[in-house]
Design a protein around this motif. Structure first.
Motif, mmCIF file in Angstrom:
data_model
loop_
_atom_site.group_PDB
_atom_site.id
_atom_site.type_symbol
_atom_site.label_atom_id
_atom_site.label_comp_id
_atom_site.label_asym_id
_atom_site.label_seq_id
_atom_site.Cartn_x
_atom_site.Cartn_y
_atom_site.Cartn_z
ATOM 1 N N PRO A 64 19.401 -29.907 11.736
ATOM 2 C CA PRO A 64 18.423 -28.991 11.224
ATOM 3 C C PRO A 64 17.316 -28.464 12.407
ATOM 4 N N ALA A 65 17.113 -29.496 13.190
ATOM 5 C CA ALA A 65 16.005 -29.378 14.375
ATOM 6 C C ALA A 65 16.532 -28.224 15.265
ATOM 7 N N ALA A 66 17.721 -28.095 15.718
ATOM 8 C CA ALA A 66 18.244 -26.953 16.563
ATOM 9 C C ALA A 66 18.267 -25.885 15.660
ATOM 10 N N LEU A 67 18.732 -25.834 14.290
ATOM 11 C CA LEU A 67 18.732 -24.519 13.512
ATOM 12 C C LEU A 67 17.223 -24.090 13.291
ATOM 13 N N ASN A 68 16.487 -25.123 13.111
ATOM 14 C CA ASN A 68 15.028 -24.364 13.000
ATOM 15 C C ASN A 68 14.519 -23.800 14.322
ATOM 16 N N ARG A 69 14.845 -24.233 15.467
ATOM 17 C CA ARG A 69 14.591 -23.705 16.677
ATOM 18 C C ARG A 69 15.247 -22.360 16.764
ATOM 19 N N ALA A 70 16.714 -22.121 16.473
ATOM 20 C CA ALA A 70 17.294 -20.993 16.562
ATOM 21 C C ALA A 70 16.891 -20.058 15.479
ATOM 22 N N ASN A 71 16.238 -20.334 14.462
ATOM 23 C CA ASN A 71 15.868 -19.427 13.496
ATOM 24 C C ASN A 71 14.664 -18.858 13.946
ATOM 25 N N ARG A 72 13.688 -19.579 14.700
ATOM 26 C CA ARG A 72 12.505 -18.945 15.227
ATOM 27 C C ARG A 72 12.886 -17.933 16.215
ATOM 28 N N ARG A 73 13.635 -18.072 16.836
ATOM 29 C CA ARG A 73 14.385 -17.243 18.042
ATOM 30 C C ARG A 73 14.819 -15.936 17.475
ATOM 31 N N PHE A 74 15.622 -16.080 16.183
ATOM 32 C CA PHE A 74 16.093 -14.997 15.482
ATOM 33 C C PHE A 74 15.224 -14.191 14.939
ATOM 34 N N HIS A 75 13.990 -14.732 14.392
ATOM 35 C CA HIS A 75 12.902 -13.923 13.596
ATOM 36 C C HIS A 75 12.229 -13.246 14.914
ATOM 37 N N LYS A 76 11.803 -14.074 16.027
ATOM 38 C CA LYS A 76 11.350 -13.295 16.980
ATOM 39 C C LYS A 76 12.153 -12.163 17.549
ATOM 40 N N GLN A 77 13.302 -12.093 17.518
ATOM 41 C CA GLN A 77 14.262 -11.237 18.208
ATOM 42 C C GLN A 77 13.997 -9.839 17.403
ATOM 43 N N ILE A 78 13.946 -10.078 15.698
ATOM 44 C CA ILE A 78 13.544 -8.677 14.915
ATOM 45 C C ILE A 78 12.399 -8.243 15.181
ATOM 46 N N HIS A 79 11.201 -9.309 15.407
ATOM 47 C CA HIS A 79 9.789 -8.878 15.731
ATOM 48 C C HIS A 79 9.932 -7.869 16.870
ATOM 49 N N LEU A 80 10.681 -8.297 18.136
ATOM 50 C CA LEU A 80 10.671 -7.558 19.197
ATOM 51 C C LEU A 80 11.304 -6.358 18.950
ATOM 52 N N ALA A 81 12.416 -6.334 18.445
ATOM 53 C CA ALA A 81 13.172 -5.222 17.791
ATOM 54 C C ALA A 81 12.648 -3.815 17.212
ATOM 55 N N SER A 82 11.555 -4.633 16.518
ATOM 56 C CA SER A 82 10.409 -3.427 15.962
ATOM 57 C C SER A 82 9.953 -2.373 16.757
ATOM 58 N N HIS A 83 9.601 -2.971 18.041
ATOM 59 C CA HIS A 83 8.972 -1.999 19.027
ATOM 60 C C HIS A 83 7.689 -1.710 18.834
ATOM 61 N N ASN A 84 6.870 -2.500 18.297
ATOM 62 C CA ASN A 84 5.500 -2.409 17.767
ATOM 63 C C ASN A 84 4.692 -3.664 18.315
ATOM 64 N N ARG A 85 4.088 -3.350 19.438
ATOM 65 C CA ARG A 85 3.363 -4.521 19.953
ATOM 66 C C ARG A 85 2.200 -5.044 19.039
ATOM 67 N N TYR A 86 1.747 -4.371 18.262
ATOM 68 C CA TYR A 86 0.670 -4.918 17.280
ATOM 69 C C TYR A 86 1.115 -5.670 16.178
ATOM 70 N N LEU A 87 2.332 -5.222 15.826
ATOM 71 C CA LEU A 87 2.829 -6.164 14.598
ATOM 72 C C LEU A 87 3.341 -7.281 15.304
ATOM 73 N N VAL A 88 3.910 -7.305 16.452
ATOM 74 C CA VAL A 88 4.373 -8.662 17.230
ATOM 75 C C VAL A 88 2.982 -9.635 17.392
ATOM 76 N N GLN A 89 2.003 -9.228 17.908
ATOM 77 C CA GLN A 89 0.904 -9.909 17.840
ATOM 78 C C GLN A 89 0.562 -10.535 16.549
ATOM 79 N N GLN A 90 0.560 -9.902 15.422
ATOM 80 C CA GLN A 90 0.115 -10.287 14.238
ATOM 81 C C GLN A 90 1.234 -11.376 13.666
ATOM 82 N N LEU A 91 2.334 -11.090 13.917
ATOM 83 C CA LEU A 91 3.421 -11.980 13.577
ATOM 84 C C LEU A 91 3.366 -13.480 14.441
ATOM 85 N N ASP A 92 2.872 -13.226 15.617
ATOM 86 C CA ASP A 92 2.613 -14.604 16.532
ATOM 87 C C ASP A 92 1.604 -15.391 15.815
#
Length: 216
Positions: A120-148
């Motif tokens: 679960p710990a490794a899956l949780n870290r991977a889950n955060r990376r997955f969601h972060k990759q979607i944030h970055l794929a939005s190509h909207n820096r302001y949205l990425v900042q708010q999601l952070d």
């Protein structure tokens, strides 16, 4: 001449990471000199980091001490509402703007995460990376900042819903649907799949918390 100045370590980032990884959990007291010794930095940047974290409501006062804040039921519900809308928007924009390479990375992440189902710990870290990759794929820096900011507050949750039996496998199926919608360029479907994913995570957490409430 080679510059031999030591690399400055970011006390704020290190304390935040420690909270996010569960080293410090809601209610734990943070002591300035202990943190300085733990992270190998002077007390001044630690003091400044603690003040910043308190301003962001990640730490709270308990008398003269600072402790890791916790979220009550209403705060948790409010956080998930905001997270659902912002993450859904990120998925919608990713469906429009993600490069083919970004979609392939998302697909690879989901495939590799099946191997982490027993951790679960490794899956949780991977889950955060997955969601972060979607944030970055939005190509909207302001949205990425708010999601952070939103995910910073998620660090205050005492546990991950992915540790609950069966949730990890279900989450990966949901991830696959999200990626499929992004790959198809279907913004509405991507938004809906991401929103449903967050809703299921929230529902799982509520059921788990209710079943384990010592007052009931």
């Amino acid at each position: 001449m080679t510059d031999t100045k030591p690399v400055q370590r970011d006390a704020y980032a290190m304390i935040l990471d420690a909270i996010d990884l569960g080293v410090y959990r809601p209610g734990d007291r943070l002591v300035e000199n202990e943190l300085a010794e733990r992270f190998g930095v002077s007390r001044t940047p630690v003091r400044e980091a603690l003040q910043r974290l308190e301003t962001q409501s990640l730490l709270m006062r308990d008398g003269r001490s600072l402790i890791v804040a916790s979220l009550d039921h209403n705060q948790l519900a409010e956080l998930y509402v905001v997270r659902t809308e912002l993450e859904g928007l990120a998925a919608r924009l990713a469906a429009r703007h993600a490069a083919a390479e970004e979609v392939r990375v998302l697909r690879q992440m989901v495939a590799e995460d099946h191997e982490r189902l027993g951790d679960p710990a490794a899956l949780n870290r991977a889950n955060r990376r997955f969601h972060k990759q979607i944030h970055l794929a939005s190509h909207n820096r302001y949205l990425v900042q708010q999601l952070d900011l939103v995910h910073r507050s998620m660090a205050l949750l005492a546990n991950t819903s992915l540790a609950i039996e069966g949730r990890g496998a279900d989450a990966l199926v949901e991830h696959e649907r999200i990626v499929a919608a992004i790959e198809a360029g279907d913004g509405d479907a991507a938004y809906a799949a991401l929103a449903e994913h967050i809703s299921k995570a929230f529902e799982t957490r509520l059921k788990h918390d209710s079943a384990n409430d010592p007052r009931l």
